[in-house]
Design a protein around this motif. Structure first.
Motif, PDB file in Angstrom:
ATOM      1  N   LYS A  69       8.299  -8.695 -23.847  1.00 48.66           N
ATOM      2  CA  LYS A  69       8.239  -8.462 -25.296  1.00 48.66           C
ATOM      3  C   LYS A  69       8.265  -9.785 -26.061  1.00 48.66           C
ATOM      4  O   LYS A  69       7.549  -9.948 -27.046  1.00 48.66           O
ATOM      5  N   ARG A  70       9.109 -10.713 -25.612  1.00 44.07           N
ATOM      6  CA  ARG A  70       9.173 -12.023 -26.278  1.00 44.07           C
ATOM      7  C   ARG A  70       7.844 -12.758 -26.157  1.00 44.07           C
ATOM      8  O   ARG A  70       7.427 -13.450 -27.078  1.00 44.07           O
ATOM      9  N   ARG A  71       7.180 -12.600 -25.040  1.00 49.08           N
ATOM     10  CA  ARG A  71       5.895 -13.269 -24.814  1.00 49.08           C
ATOM     11  C   ARG A  71       4.742 -12.564 -25.532  1.00 49.08           C
ATOM     12  O   ARG A  71       3.706 -13.163 -25.764  1.00 49.08           O
ATOM     13  N   LEU A  72       4.935 -11.296 -25.845  1.00 47.58           N
ATOM     14  CA  LEU A  72       3.865 -10.487 -26.433  1.00 47.58           C
ATOM     15  C   LEU A  72       4.119 -10.120 -27.890  1.00 47.58           C
ATOM     16  O   LEU A  72       3.576  -9.149 -28.394  1.00 47.58           O
ATOM     17  N   ILE A  73       4.916 -10.906 -28.567  1.00 49.76           N
ATOM     18  CA  ILE A  73       5.331 -10.570 -29.936  1.00 49.76           C
ATOM     19  C   ILE A  73       4.137 -10.323 -30.868  1.00 49.76           C
ATOM     20  O   ILE A  73       4.143  -9.364 -31.631  1.00 49.76           O
ATOM     21  N   GLU A  74       3.117 -11.149 -30.790  1.00 48.38           N
ATOM     22  CA  GLU A  74       1.947 -10.974 -31.677  1.00 48.38           C
ATOM     23  C   GLU A  74       1.187  -9.693 -31.338  1.00 48.38           C
ATOM     24  O   GLU A  74       0.744  -8.988 -32.233  1.00 48.38           O
ATOM     25  N   ALA A  75       1.030  -9.406 -30.043  1.00 46.91           N
ATOM     26  CA  ALA A  75       0.336  -8.180 -29.633  1.00 46.91           C
ATOM     27  C   ALA A  75       1.114  -6.944 -30.063  1.00 46.91           C
ATOM     28  O   ALA A  75       0.525  -5.931 -30.461  1.00 46.91           O
ATOM     29  N   GLY A 101       3.176   1.919 -11.771  1.00 50.12           N
ATOM     30  CA  GLY A 101       3.681   0.862 -10.903  1.00 50.12           C
ATOM     31  C   GLY A 101       3.014  -0.488 -11.085  1.00 50.12           C
ATOM     32  O   GLY A 101       2.942  -1.024 -12.196  1.00 50.12           O
ATOM     33  N   ALA A 102       2.514  -1.030  -9.981  1.00 47.40           N
ATOM     34  CA  ALA A 102       1.916  -2.361  -9.990  1.00 47.40           C
ATOM     35  C   ALA A 102       0.732  -2.446 -10.949  1.00 47.40           C
ATOM     36  O   ALA A 102       0.488  -3.501 -11.547  1.00 47.40           O
ATOM     37  N   ASP A 103       0.014  -1.350 -11.125  1.00 50.54           N
ATOM     38  CA  ASP A 103      -1.122  -1.357 -12.053  1.00 50.54           C
ATOM     39  C   ASP A 103      -0.660  -1.600 -13.487  1.00 50.54           C
ATOM     40  O   ASP A 103      -1.361  -2.243 -14.270  1.00 50.54           O
ATOM     41  N   VAL A 104       0.523  -1.102 -13.830  1.00 53.44           N
ATOM     42  CA  VAL A 104       1.098  -1.368 -15.157  1.00 53.44           C
ATOM     43  C   VAL A 104       1.467  -2.847 -15.260  1.00 53.44           C
ATOM     44  O   VAL A 104       1.150  -3.500 -16.249  1.00 53.44           O
ATOM     45  N   ALA A 105       2.134  -3.362 -14.233  1.00 52.59           N
ATOM     46  CA  ALA A 105       2.538  -4.768 -14.242  1.00 52.59           C
ATOM     47  C   ALA A 105       1.330  -5.676 -14.403  1.00 52.59           C
ATOM     48  O   ALA A 105       1.354  -6.626 -15.195  1.00 52.59           O
ATOM     49  N   VAL A 106       0.260  -5.393 -13.691  1.00 50.19           N
ATOM     50  CA  VAL A 106      -0.968  -6.200 -13.787  1.00 50.19           C
ATOM     51  C   VAL A 106      -1.556  -6.089 -15.194  1.00 50.19           C
ATOM     52  O   VAL A 106      -1.978  -7.096 -15.779  1.00 50.19           O
ATOM     53  N   ALA A 107      -1.576  -4.883 -15.756  1.00 53.41           N
ATOM     54  CA  ALA A 107      -2.118  -4.700 -17.114  1.00 53.41           C
ATOM     55  C   ALA A 107      -1.304  -5.476 -18.143  1.00 53.41           C
ATOM     56  O   ALA A 107      -1.865  -6.082 -19.059  1.00 53.41           O
ATOM     57  N   VAL A 108       0.021  -5.469 -17.998  1.00 54.36           N
ATOM     58  CA  VAL A 108       0.878  -6.221 -18.924  1.00 54.36           C
ATOM     59  C   VAL A 108       0.638  -7.719 -18.746  1.00 54.36           C
ATOM     60  O   VAL A 108       0.494  -8.448 -19.734  1.00 54.36           O
ATOM     61  N   LEU A 109       0.574  -8.186 -17.513  1.00 55.01           N
ATOM     62  CA  LEU A 109       0.303  -9.608 -17.267  1.00 55.01           C
ATOM     63  C   LEU A 109      -1.042 -10.015 -17.860  1.00 55.01           C
ATOM     64  O   LEU A 109      -1.183 -11.119 -18.392  1.00 55.01           O
ATOM     65  N   ARG A 110      -2.020  -9.135 -17.770  1.00 56.23           N
ATOM     66  CA  ARG A 110      -3.362  -9.427 -18.281  1.00 56.23           C
ATOM     67  C   ARG A 110      -3.332  -9.679 -19.790  1.00 56.23           C
ATOM     68  O   ARG A 110      -4.119 -10.476 -20.301  1.00 56.23           O
ATOM     69  N   THR A 123      -0.595 -10.810 -21.447  1.00 55.40           N
ATOM     70  CA  THR A 123       0.433 -11.794 -21.777  1.00 55.40           C
ATOM     71  C   THR A 123      -0.141 -13.202 -21.794  1.00 55.40           C
ATOM     72  O   THR A 123      -0.712 -13.639 -20.790  1.00 55.40           O
ATOM     73  N   PRO A 124       0.000 -13.920 -22.908  1.00 54.18           N
ATOM     74  CA  PRO A 124      -0.511 -15.290 -22.967  1.00 54.18           C
ATOM     75  C   PRO A 124       0.053 -16.149 -21.830  1.00 54.18           C
ATOM     76  O   PRO A 124       1.251 -16.139 -21.557  1.00 54.18           O
ATOM     77  N   GLY A 125      -0.844 -16.846 -21.147  1.00 54.11           N
ATOM     78  CA  GLY A 125      -0.446 -17.746 -20.074  1.00 54.11           C
ATOM     79  C   GLY A 125      -0.203 -17.067 -18.742  1.00 54.11           C
ATOM     80  O   GLY A 125       0.087 -17.739 -17.741  1.00 54.11           O
ATOM     81  N   GLU A 126      -0.310 -15.740 -18.683  1.00 54.96           N
ATOM     82  CA  GLU A 126      -0.049 -15.039 -17.426  1.00 54.96           C
ATOM     83  C   GLU A 126      -1.258 -14.270 -16.906  1.00 54.96           C
ATOM     84  O   GLU A 126      -1.166 -13.547 -15.921  1.00 54.96           O
ATOM     85  N   GLY A 127      -2.406 -14.476 -17.539  1.00 53.07           N
ATOM     86  CA  GLY A 127      -3.632 -13.822 -17.083  1.00 53.07           C
ATOM     87  C   GLY A 127      -3.999 -14.214 -15.657  1.00 53.07           C
ATOM     88  O   GLY A 127      -4.538 -13.408 -14.901  1.00 53.07           O
TER      89      GLY A 127
END
Length: 126
Positions: free
Chosen positions: A25-31, A75-84, A86-90
């Protein structure tokens, strides 16, 4: 406001899950402010995904999300979608979400989620 591109359902009563989502959430504040991603506590809305046949215990065990098209991710598909998103974590999404590695990512995620779920049950975090 338009429907979020991703709505993530998670268990705030799990300290590991809550800390991980708080970090994102801290990393995705703008989104979040723009309404592109939303994080929701399943304990506040236990029947939120009942229309998908998903039970409260399923969400306490693994992350679940819906995308803008109404597709369910788990599961992991959610984690990957969130990382995608997140700035700097693509790059992590590219690494762990590529077709060759994704089955291993899912396996590792599921085993960790099973251990975490069992730990939370033993600690009475419901």
């Amino acid at each position: 406001m338009p429907k979020p591109l991703l709505t993530v359902w998670y268990n705030t009563r799990c300290p590991v899950c809550d800390a991980g989502i708080s970090r994102q959430k801290r990393r995705l504040i703008e989104a979040i402010k723009a309404g592109r991603i939303e994080f929701r506590d399943i304990n506040s809305e236990p029947a939120a995904l009942a229309g998908y046949g998903v039970l409260l215990e399923d969400i306490r065990r693994r992350l679940h999300a819906t995308d803008a098209g109404g597709r369910l991710l788990v599961g992991a598909d959610v984690a990957v979608a969130v990382l995608r998103t997140t700035p700097g974590e693509g790059w992590l999404a590219t690494l762990f979400g590529n077709p060759v590695i994704l089955p291993l990512t899912r396996l590792a995620y599921d085993r960790f989620a099973d251990l975490l779920y069992a730990w939370n049950r033993r600690k009475g975090r419901w």
